[in-house]
Design a protein around this motif. Structure first.
Motif: not given
Lengths: 83, 122
Positions: A11-20, B13-18
């Motif tokens: 998920s964070t890899a996707e987020r970092l692509r968006e941030m870049t 957040v929703r995922y880990v809370a679930r």
């Protein structure tokens, strides 16, 4: 916990692509800075939850700075923290 | 089995809370990604409590909380805020608004179920 970490890395890899992409557009997109701050805020609140406290620290710093050059360094640092 | 409504714009957040509340806490978990969606689900799903993020775009946590309080269908549902704000004054302000409690981010998914249960049963 291992599965949570794997999910977060992906998920964070996707987020970092968006941030870049936001960093690349920062001079022409008036909303880019706000979106970047929001991403760093998310990383601050999520990193340690998923077992990556260093990511939370980097997110905190990203929230407190307004320097695109430093933001790029932090994005790279987050990527390394997930390895 | 308790039913919890998690309102947070961040899917992670929703995922880990679930995972935390559902698997570890043995709760039924419903999710909303915005204040507006959360209010609608609170009315239709009648959760036992709500875990509500403070910082959301558009309708933020405080506005969502006030809207829940102003509607007789949702006014009595206990609300626990999720926030990264660590200042004691801000935490107290949320409690003064009527929140059952506050869970600070980043939270520990292992202890989240017991933490919210303790707030609800206090």
């Amino acid at each position: 916990m291992a599965s949570l970490r794997a999910y977060f890395r992906e998920s964070t890899a996707e987020r970092l692509r968006e941030m870049t992409a936001l960093l690349d557009a920062i001079d022409r997109d008036p909303d880019a800075r706000e979106h970047l701050q929001r991403h760093f805020h998310a990383l601050s609140g999520l990193g340690a939850t998923y077992g990556y406290p260093r990511v939370s620290e980097l997110g905190d710093e990203g929230e407190r700075t307004n320097d695109p050059a430093r933001w790029r360094e932090l994005v790279d640092a987050v990527a390394h923290a997930l390895c | 089995m308790r039913k919890v409504l998690v309102i947070d714009d961040e899917k992670d957040v929703r995922y880990v809370a679930r995972i935390s509340l559902g698997r570890l806490g043995k709760m039924i978990v419903i999710e909303a990604s915005s204040g507006e969606e959360g209010i609608a689900l609170a009315k239709s799903e009648h959760p036992d409590f709500i875990l509500l993020d403070m910082m959301m775009p558009g309708m933020d946590g405080a506005a969502t909380f006030l809207a829940l309080r102003e509607d007789e269908e949702t006014a009595s549902i206990p609300v626990v805020f999720l926030t990264a704000i660590a200042k004691c004054a801000e935490v107290q302000r949320l409690k003064d608004l009527g929140a059952r409690g506050v869970v600070l981010k980043p939270f520990d998914p292992i202890t989240l179920p017991s933490k919210v249960t303790a707030l609800l049963d206090a």
